[in-house]
Design a protein around this motif. Structure first.
Motif: not given
Length: 271
Positions: A64-71
């Motif tokens: 979730x943190x990585x996906x938050x950064x990406x999006x």
């Protein structure tokens, strides 16, 4: 008494769900306990193991943190090569990846953090162009003018409060602000107000809050992109791992005091 829940990586021990078999590794919300009974399986994701990527990274870098950064960076900030990017809480689970993605995109990147150790990591391990300890700055608006004399194009906000207020005074025309978190306000009984919102009008700034769950259709693309970047050595990721379930309460409380360095993870069991 209800068990606390959090995002975790687990091994399936038994299952009557045809999508998950004993031995499968999954990520999703589980209890703060050694063994959980999960009835709602809709949000569970089966992990495709890769020996080149640590399993714990499915909580952070590939979670979730990585996906938050990406999006947040690509979909909300709409970056352009050569733009100036500021990231608050930049050594945290989200911020450290935002800064690295911005650098790979050809941006100038500065991050703020709360200790000299974290500032050193930003500059010497995570590849930020510069970084500073916000606790040592008496005037945040003036500090930002030093680092961004021509102004800020993109601000990835993880803290809110006085930092957001100072950033508003330093945004460039047409800038974008991704509002990801408000950690500076979460422990206050009377949250601080923002005084410089007129800058949104005068500088035609777009400020947008978001949730990573708004972009779940991009998750497979995210996994492929970030996984490949990591395996090629183009990005790195920092974890702060505590051992044993008994360490979970202290690790959780430490988040609100900035005691963690990188993504806070609790290892309940090695097997």
């Amino acid at each position: 008494m209800k068990v606390l829940e959090g995002f975790g990586v687990s091994k399936v021990l038994a299952s009557d769900n045809p999508h998950f078999r004993p031995g499968d590794l999954i990520s999703g919300f589980t209890g703060w306990e050694e063994c959980s009974l999960i009835l709602k399986t809709e949000q569970l994701r089966k992990i495709q193991m890769d020996e080149k990527i640590p399993l714990s990274y499915h909580l952070g870098l590939l979670g979730m943190p990585g996906f938050t950064a990406y999006t947040g960076f690509y979909e909300v900030c709409s970056p352009k090569r050569g733009e100036s990017v500021f990231v608050s809480a930049a050594s945290g689970a989200v911020g450290q990846l935002v800064g690295q993605l911005a650098k790979l995109h050809g941006c100038f990147v500065v991050g703020s953090a709360g200790t000299e150790q974290k500032v050193d990591l930003l500059k010497n391990k995570l590849g930020f162009d510069d970084a500073f300890n916000y606790k040592e700055e008496t005037d945040m608006a003036e500090a930002l003018k030093r680092y961004f004399p021509e102004g800020i194009d993109i601000y990835f906000d993880n803290v809110g409060g006085a930092t957001l207020d100072a950033v508003l005074m330093n945004m460039r025309i047409g800038g974008r602000i991704a509002v990801c978190g408000m950690i500076s306000q979460q422990s206050l009984s009377n949250p601080e107000g923002i005084h410089n919102l007129f800058s949104l009008i005068s500088k035609r700034v777009r400020m947008q809050g978001f949730l990573q769950s708004d972009y779940l259709h991009l998750f497979p693309q995210f996994l492929d992109c970030i996984g490949e970047l990591y395996k090629k050595g183009k990005i790195t990721y920092i974890e702060d791992m505590s051992e044993g379930l008994e360490s979970a309460p202290a690790a959780f409380v430490g988040l609100f005091f900035g005691q963690n360095v990188g993504k806070q993870v609790v290892c309940v069991s090695r097997e």
